[in-house]
Design an enzyme around this catalytic site. Structure first.
Site, PDB file in Angstrom:
ATOM      1  N   ALA A 134       4.316  -8.245  25.240  1.00 60.86           N
ATOM      2  CA  ALA A 134       5.458  -7.422  24.849  1.00 60.86           C
ATOM      3  C   ALA A 134       5.902  -6.570  26.031  1.00 60.86           C
ATOM      4  O   ALA A 134       5.501  -6.808  27.180  1.00 60.86           O
ATOM      5  CB  ALA A 134       5.094  -6.558  23.642  1.00 60.86           C
ATOM      6  N   SER A 135       6.711  -5.553  25.756  1.00 63.31           N
ATOM      7  CA  SER A 135       7.339  -4.797  26.837  1.00 63.31           C
ATOM      8  C   SER A 135       6.364  -3.938  27.628  1.00 63.31           C
ATOM      9  O   SER A 135       6.495  -3.796  28.846  1.00 63.31           O
ATOM     10  CB  SER A 135       8.439  -3.906  26.260  1.00 63.31           C
ATOM     11  OG  SER A 135       7.909  -3.040  25.264  1.00 63.31           O
ATOM     12  N   GLN A 138       0.104  -6.591  26.957  1.00 63.60           N
ATOM     13  CA  GLN A 138      -0.121  -7.922  26.410  1.00 63.60           C
ATOM     14  C   GLN A 138      -1.498  -7.972  25.769  1.00 63.60           C
ATOM     15  O   GLN A 138      -2.362  -7.135  26.040  1.00 63.60           O
ATOM     16  CB  GLN A 138       0.014  -8.994  27.485  1.00 63.60           C
ATOM     17  CG  GLN A 138      -1.016  -8.948  28.593  1.00 63.60           C
ATOM     18  CD  GLN A 138      -0.695  -9.949  29.706  1.00 63.60           C
ATOM     19  OE1 GLN A 138       0.473 -10.225  30.015  1.00 63.60           O
ATOM     20  NE2 GLN A 138      -1.731 -10.496  30.320  1.00 63.60           N
ATOM     21  N   LYS A 153      -6.003  -5.399  24.204  1.00 61.62           N
ATOM     22  CA  LYS A 153      -4.659  -5.042  24.650  1.00 61.62           C
ATOM     23  C   LYS A 153      -4.759  -4.368  26.014  1.00 61.62           C
ATOM     24  O   LYS A 153      -5.543  -3.431  26.196  1.00 61.62           O
ATOM     25  CB  LYS A 153      -4.012  -4.107  23.629  1.00 61.62           C
ATOM     26  CG  LYS A 153      -2.599  -3.662  23.980  1.00 61.62           C
ATOM     27  CD  LYS A 153      -2.022  -2.817  22.855  1.00 61.62           C
ATOM     28  CE  LYS A 153      -0.605  -2.343  23.163  1.00 61.62           C
ATOM     29  NZ  LYS A 153      -0.036  -1.558  22.039  1.00 61.62           N
ATOM     30  N   ASP A 288       6.277   1.314  14.019  1.00 62.33           N
ATOM     31  CA  ASP A 288       6.738   0.159  14.797  1.00 62.33           C
ATOM     32  C   ASP A 288       6.424  -1.125  14.027  1.00 62.33           C
ATOM     33  O   ASP A 288       5.755  -2.029  14.533  1.00 62.33           O
ATOM     34  CB  ASP A 288       6.057   0.156  16.167  1.00 62.33           C
ATOM     35  CG  ASP A 288       6.844  -0.649  17.206  1.00 62.33           C
ATOM     36  OD1 ASP A 288       8.001  -0.986  16.929  1.00 62.33           O
ATOM     37  OD2 ASP A 288       6.293  -0.924  18.286  1.00 62.33           O
TER      38      ASP A 288
END
Length: 501
Positions: A134-135, A138, A153, A288
């Site tokens: 993702a932004s 990862q 992560k 989120d």
């Protein structure tokens, strides 16, 4: 970064959108007024070969990916609202959730070693390549030495600097909007930008995310609508987070909604109820909840990951939210309007009755209709017009709540196109109203408030006990305390009489 540099980056962001023909796509030319149509055609002279490749959503996704993490977060929110922007556009943006280009495994190993102070092999028996990117970070599949399957992560190298630069650009953009677009000042651009920036900065310390996952995991276990993976604290550092592997399929995968035995109606209801139970009952919620952060399994199980953004509500905000939802559920627009005035959301020089009439115009067309029959883009446009008419400003403390509500509704509609958000909300809201606004709860709350007031008065009296300046401090102190107790008891008796009469 200086203001001049931030302005340069902002201008560069605009040019990037133009280069990809993502600012005012050519496919929508017929909808633009003549003056705007001429401007967009002139801007397209600056576009590159990227503007000729793919659909509008694909071009916007590539442009936002190029612009960085804050822009990608915006794309993730847009991707959840197929009911507003169209299914194809939303699907084209969905790659921003967890399918961005990953960085190499060796870099991830270096980040793990630096953050945890020991080689990755010391903690993980196996560490595979990235399974989602993702932004900001990862995720890698790994296995501990005791055999447990985990997800690791790892923050992207250099992401701190990129977020800092993007944050300055966002803050500058907000200031420019306030200066040159006064009609939009009621949206409080600077305050909203500050909220987004703060939330993004919090995501850069994965120790905080681990604490959020642990806290919300305990809360979710009480309600049962959603679950969180357990934190593996041995593998937690500022730039590394380790969680037990989440069961199920990621909701962002095409096959997730075709799993055998999946009850899509219940699944959508669980998502809505999980969010509301967290926000109303506990005052803390996962902020989120897009498809890339949700894993599903039959019949209606949801496991949420990525706790980098946590929303919190104080007691007054929780009460206002519950009463507004309760009023809409009962179609009591007068009550909904009054709550808006009590909360200070609508200035008092307006009429409560007139505002209730405006809310009725929004609410009545959507009740009793399937979600697939409701055009959310029109509803949102009407709401925007009404909030402007009644001078309603954006509330910075509610930015994360409103953003999450929008995301949750969009995801629930994708799971079940016939999802009735009001029907799904009813059990949670009714439970809160029954518990918190019952006569006994009101008396208990008043007693608690009176006790806290008495403590404050006592602290003030003790601070003022100076023999040199006060002739009889102890006597004055006792009189003050007895006066406060008497006032509190009288207040409780009055309210109890009103409630039980």
């Amino acid at each position: 970064m200086s203001t001049f540099a931030a302005f340069g980056r902002l201008l560069g962001a605009g040019l990037t959108l133009v280069r990809y023909d993502a600012l005012a796509p050519r496919e929508l030319d017929a909808l633009y007024p003549p003056a705007l149509r001429g401007l967009t055609r002139a801007l397209r002279l600056l576009s590159g070969r990227e503007a000729k490749q793919g659909r509008p959503g694909e071009r916007l996704a590539h442009a936002l990916e190029h612009l960085g993490p804050v822009a990608i977060k915006l794309g993730q929110v847009l991707s959840t609202r197929a009911d507003i922007f169209g299914a194809v556009f939303a699907e084209d943006l969905s790659r921003l959730k967890d399918r961005l280009p990953p960085f190499p495994l060796e870099e991830a190993r270096r980040e793990i070693a630096l953050s945890l102070g020991q080689p990755a092999e010391t903690i993980f028996a196996e560490l595979g390549a990235a399974v989602a990117a993702a932004s900001l970070a990862q995720a890698h599949e790994a296995r501990l030495h005791d055999g447990r399957r985990v997800a690791v992560k790892v923050l992207r190298p250099g992401i701190d600097r990129r977020v800092a630069e993007d944050s300055e650009v966002l803050a500058l953009a907000a200031r420019l909007i306030e200066r040159f677009a006064p009609a939009l000042s009621r949206l409080e651009p600077s305050a909203a930008a500050a909220t987004v920036i703060r939330a993004t900065q919090m995501e850069l310390d994965l120790r905080l995310e681990a604490a959020g996952a642990d806290e919300l995991g305990e809360i979710m276990a009480r309600d049962g609508y959603m679950a969180a993976p357990k934190v593996v604290w041995l593998g937690v550092g500022k730039r590394v987070l380790t969680l037990e592997w989440a069961p199920g399929r990621p909701l962002s995968s095409p096959e997730a909604l075709t799993l055998p035995g999946l009850d899509r109606k219940r699944l959508a209801e669980h998502l809505t109820q999980a969010f509301l139970a967290q926000a109303l009952d506990h005052g803390v919620f996962h902020a989120d909840l897009h498809e890339g952060n949700l894993f599903v399994s039959a019949p209606a199980e949801i496991v949420a990951v990525d706790y980098g953004i946590i929303g919190r509500l104080g007691a007054p905000e929780r009460r206002y939210l519950a009463e507004i939802l309760w009023g809409f559920l009962r179609r009591d627009y007068r009550r909904v309007a009054q709550v808006h005035f009590d909360a200070g959301y609508v200035p008092r020089h307006h009429s409560v009755e007139a505002f209730a009439q405006a809310l009725r115009a929004v609410g009545e067309p959507v009740f009793g209709r399937n979600a697939s029959e409701v055009h959310m883009s029109r509803v949102l446009l009407q709401l925007f017009e009404i909030t402007a008419l009644y001078d309603m400003h954006l509330r910075p403390e509610l930015v994360l709540l409103q953003k999450t509500m929008m995301t949750v509704e969009g995801v629930a509609r994708r799971i079940d196109p016939e999802h009735d958000i009001w029907k799904a909300s009813d059990p949670v809201v009714t439970r809160w109203i029954t518990r918190e606004l019952s006569p006994v709860s009101r008396v208990q709350r008043l007693i608690s408030e009176a006790t806290e007031a008495l403590r404050a008065i006592t602290r003030i009296a003790e601070a003022q006990q100076k023999p040199v300046m006060v002739v009889q401090p102890e006597a004055d102190h006792r009189r003050l305390i007895w006066f406060a107790i008497g006032a509190a008891v009288a207040g409780v008796a009055f309210v109890a009489a009103q409630i039980f009469s």
